[in-house]
Design a protein around this motif. Structure first.
Motif, PDB file in Angstrom:
ATOM      1  N   GLU A 148       0.832  -1.202   0.000  1.00  0.00           N
ATOM      2  CA  GLU A 148       0.000   0.000   0.000  1.00  0.00           C
ATOM      3  C   GLU A 148       0.869   1.254   0.000  1.00  0.00           C
ATOM      4  OE1 GLU A 148      -2.661   2.894  -0.143  1.00  0.00           O
ATOM      5  OE2 GLU A 148      -3.006   0.764  -0.617  1.00  0.00           O
ATOM      6  N   GLU A 149       1.973   1.252   0.736  1.00  0.00           N
ATOM      7  CA  GLU A 149       2.858   2.414   0.713  1.00  0.00           C
ATOM      8  C   GLU A 149       3.456   2.617  -0.675  1.00  0.00           C
ATOM      9  OE1 GLU A 149       4.597   3.414   5.063  1.00  0.00           O
ATOM     10  OE2 GLU A 149       5.506   1.647   4.113  1.00  0.00           O
ATOM     11  N   LEU A 150       3.791   1.537  -1.351  1.00  0.00           N
ATOM     12  CA  LEU A 150       4.291   1.652  -2.717  1.00  0.00           C
ATOM     13  C   LEU A 150       3.226   2.261  -3.628  1.00  0.00           C
ATOM     14  CD1 LEU A 150       6.324   1.257  -4.953  1.00  0.00           C
ATOM     15  CD2 LEU A 150       5.619  -1.145  -5.112  1.00  0.00           C
ATOM     16  N   ARG A 151       1.973   1.856  -3.455  1.00  0.00           N
ATOM     17  CA  ARG A 151       0.901   2.441  -4.273  1.00  0.00           C
ATOM     18  C   ARG A 151       0.727   3.931  -3.975  1.00  0.00           C
ATOM     19  NH1 ARG A 151      -1.325  -2.759  -3.483  1.00  0.00           N
ATOM     20  NH2 ARG A 151      -2.439  -2.093  -1.615  1.00  0.00           N
ATOM     21  N   LEU A 186      -1.718   5.202 -11.434  1.00  0.00           N
ATOM     22  CA  LEU A 186      -0.424   4.872 -10.834  1.00  0.00           C
ATOM     23  C   LEU A 186       0.684   5.031 -11.870  1.00  0.00           C
ATOM     24  CD1 LEU A 186      -1.325   1.561  -8.917  1.00  0.00           C
ATOM     25  CD2 LEU A 186      -1.355   3.905  -8.020  1.00  0.00           C
ATOM     26  N   ASP A 187       1.792   5.620 -11.457  1.00  0.00           N
ATOM     27  CA  ASP A 187       2.999   5.640 -12.283  1.00  0.00           C
ATOM     28  C   ASP A 187       3.871   4.485 -11.807  1.00  0.00           C
ATOM     29  OD1 ASP A 187       5.212   6.667 -13.967  1.00  0.00           O
ATOM     30  OD2 ASP A 187       6.123   7.093 -12.011  1.00  0.00           O
ATOM     31  N   SER A 188       4.008   3.460 -12.617  1.00  0.00           N
ATOM     32  CA  SER A 188       4.750   2.277 -12.193  1.00  0.00           C
ATOM     33  C   SER A 188       5.510   1.695 -13.368  1.00  0.00           C
ATOM     34  CB  SER A 188       3.802   1.218 -11.619  1.00  0.00           C
ATOM     35  OG  SER A 188       2.875   0.790 -12.596  1.00  0.00           O
ATOM     36  N   ASP A 189       6.561   0.952 -13.055  1.00  0.00           N
ATOM     37  CA  ASP A 189       7.303   0.219 -14.069  1.00  0.00           C
ATOM     38  C   ASP A 189       7.962  -0.992 -13.421  1.00  0.00           C
ATOM     39  OD1 ASP A 189       9.680   1.014 -12.813  1.00  0.00           O
ATOM     40  OD2 ASP A 189      10.072   2.625 -14.222  1.00  0.00           O
ATOM     41  N   GLU A 190       8.717  -1.731 -14.218  1.00  0.00           N
ATOM     42  CA  GLU A 190       9.305  -2.980 -13.737  1.00  0.00           C
ATOM     43  C   GLU A 190      10.342  -2.762 -12.649  1.00  0.00           C
ATOM     44  OE1 GLU A 190      12.185  -4.843 -16.460  1.00  0.00           O
ATOM     45  OE2 GLU A 190      11.849  -3.136 -17.793  1.00  0.00           O
ATOM     46  N   PHE A 191      10.931  -1.573 -12.550  1.00  0.00           N
ATOM     47  CA  PHE A 191      11.980  -1.325 -11.565  1.00  0.00           C
ATOM     48  C   PHE A 191      11.433  -1.147 -10.152  1.00  0.00           C
ATOM     49  CE2 PHE A 191      14.301  -0.552 -15.400  1.00  0.00           C
ATOM     50  CZ  PHE A 191      15.623  -0.855 -15.092  1.00  0.00           C
ATOM     51  N   ASP A 235       0.522  15.465   9.941  1.00  0.00           N
ATOM     52  CA  ASP A 235      -0.865  15.778  10.294  1.00  0.00           C
ATOM     53  C   ASP A 235      -1.863  15.039   9.404  1.00  0.00           C
ATOM     54  OD1 ASP A 235      -0.081  17.496  12.327  1.00  0.00           O
ATOM     55  OD2 ASP A 235       0.002  19.226  10.991  1.00  0.00           O
ATOM     56  N   THR A 236      -1.623  15.045   8.098  1.00  0.00           N
ATOM     57  CA  THR A 236      -2.564  14.421   7.167  1.00  0.00           C
ATOM     58  C   THR A 236      -2.203  12.980   6.835  1.00  0.00           C
ATOM     59  OG1 THR A 236      -1.325  15.111   5.204  1.00  0.00           O
ATOM     60  CG2 THR A 236      -2.920  16.688   6.112  1.00  0.00           C
ATOM     61  N   LEU A 237      -0.940  12.606   7.136  1.00  0.00           N
ATOM     62  CA  LEU A 237      -0.386  11.281   6.815  1.00  0.00           C
ATOM     63  C   LEU A 237      -0.235  11.033   5.316  1.00  0.00           C
ATOM     64  CD1 LEU A 237      -2.121   8.990   9.465  1.00  0.00           C
ATOM     65  CD2 LEU A 237       0.069  10.195   9.607  1.00  0.00           C
ATOM     66  N   LYS A 238      -0.418  12.070   4.517  1.00  0.00           N
ATOM     67  CA  LYS A 238      -0.258  11.910   3.080  1.00  0.00           C
ATOM     68  C   LYS A 238       1.220  11.892   2.701  1.00  0.00           C
ATOM     69  CE  LYS A 238      -4.617  14.013   1.566  1.00  0.00           C
ATOM     70  NZ  LYS A 238      -5.227  15.092   0.752  1.00  0.00           N
ATOM     71  N   VAL A 239       1.549  11.072   1.704  1.00  0.00           N
ATOM     72  CA  VAL A 239       2.898  11.068   1.149  1.00  0.00           C
ATOM     73  C   VAL A 239       3.048  12.319   0.292  1.00  0.00           C
ATOM     74  CG1 VAL A 239       4.500   9.892  -0.419  1.00  0.00           C
ATOM     75  CG2 VAL A 239       3.118   8.554   1.185  1.00  0.00           C
ATOM     76  N   VAL A 240       4.034  13.159   0.618  1.00  0.00           N
ATOM     77  CA  VAL A 240       4.225  14.424  -0.090  1.00  0.00           C
ATOM     78  C   VAL A 240       5.561  14.477  -0.821  1.00  0.00           C
ATOM     79  CG1 VAL A 240       2.692  15.656   1.469  1.00  0.00           C
ATOM     80  CG2 VAL A 240       5.152  15.576   1.966  1.00  0.00           C
ATOM     81  N   GLY A 241       6.379  13.452  -0.658  1.00  0.00           N
ATOM     82  CA  GLY A 241       7.652  13.403  -1.361  1.00  0.00           C
ATOM     83  C   GLY A 241       8.169  11.984  -1.419  1.00  0.00           C
ATOM     84  N   THR A 242       8.927  11.668  -2.469  1.00  0.00           N
ATOM     85  CA  THR A 242       9.467  10.316  -2.609  1.00  0.00           C
ATOM     86  C   THR A 242      10.706  10.318  -3.484  1.00  0.00           C
ATOM     87  OG1 THR A 242       8.954   8.043  -3.274  1.00  0.00           O
ATOM     88  CG2 THR A 242       7.992   9.790  -4.597  1.00  0.00           C
TER      89      THR A 242
END
Length: 253
Positions: A26-29, A54-59, A72-79
């Motif tokens: 779920e974190e990956l998604r 979703l932006d995804s590929d084989e890597f 506060d929001t628990l949203k992912v804001v950077g990666t």
């Protein structure tokens, strides 16, 4: 890995940011949804649009994923997506090899971490998120006992490539890698056929790399899918040091 920073980057309120590493599907998604929003929706790349958002590929399955959350929001804001030397060896290649011939760097493969898909939510681009991610990169490289951070950095071609040419010409004067670290693009961007913009506008991510002592390792590749000119960059861990953590108040917990 978990670091915390308090910042005023987010619009209209101070916010606490938490750095960690994705550990569940779920974190990956969540990471892939943020990348889709920034890379595909915001940039208007309709050719890459899909129903799942979703932006995804084989890597993705072979990489580790650093994430920054708004506490506060628990949203992912950077990666940031990182591929260790050991996982790259098992996979047999780096993502950058889709765009560049890296044969001159073969002797360094066991000492390189590849970083890519840097992505920050538009409301959190004041600087603290990327610095927190870089502190995570430095920690990751030390843990993996690697000395070099490598990867592609993109310049939009929305203006027809004029800024990309200007940026490359400006950076090649001061930041070009020594000849033994040069790489060759498979599909070169035609920098000699496009007129340079009057004043180069260097993307913030590339500016950050350069401040850390990174090199550009040759002419840019042309990525028609993402409508960008991509430069291969290399940065020694010695230059990605703890001054970022000290300056931005990152505290390990």
């Amino acid at each position: 890995m978990q670091n915390i920073i308090t910042t005023n980057d987010a619009k209209s309120r101070p916010v606490q940011l938490v750095l960690s590493q994705a550990s569940t599907p779920e974190e990956l998604r969540e990471v892939q949804r943020l990348r889709y929003k920034v890379f595909i929706e915001t940039m208007g790349l309709t050719s890459l649009a899909n129903a799942d958002g979703l932006d995804s590929d084989e890597f993705d399955a072979h990489c580790d994923h650093l994430i920054v959350r708004d506490a506060d929001t628990l949203k992912v804001v950077g990666t940031y997506r990182v591929l260790s030397a050991s996982k790259a060896a098992k996979l047999g290649r780096l993502y950058s090899e889709n765009e560049f011939d890296l044969s001159r760097l073969n002797h360094l493969r066991g000492r390189m971490v590849e970083a890519g898909r840097a992505c920050i939510h538009p409301k959190y681009r004041g600087g603290s998120v990327i610095m927190l991610l870089w502190s995570g990169l430095a920690e990751y490289m030390r843990r993996e006992r690697c000395d070099y951070l490598v990867g592609c950095a993109s310049i939009s071609l929305a203006d027809g490539g004029h800024n990309a040419v200007a940026v490359y010409q400006a950076l090649a004067e001061k930041h070009l890698a020594p000849a033994e670290y040069r790489v060759t693009p498979h599909l070169p961007f035609p920098i000699h056929k496009v007129e340079a913009a009057h004043k180069p506008q260097v993307p913030p991510l590339i500016k950050g790399y350069l401040r850390s002592g990174a090199w550009i390792c040759g002419e840019p590749a042309w990525d028609p899918d993402f409508e960008s000119a991509d430069m291969f960059m290399m940065m020694p861990l010695a230059n990605l040091d703890e001054r970022y953590a000290r300056h931005y108040g990152v505290t390990p917990v």
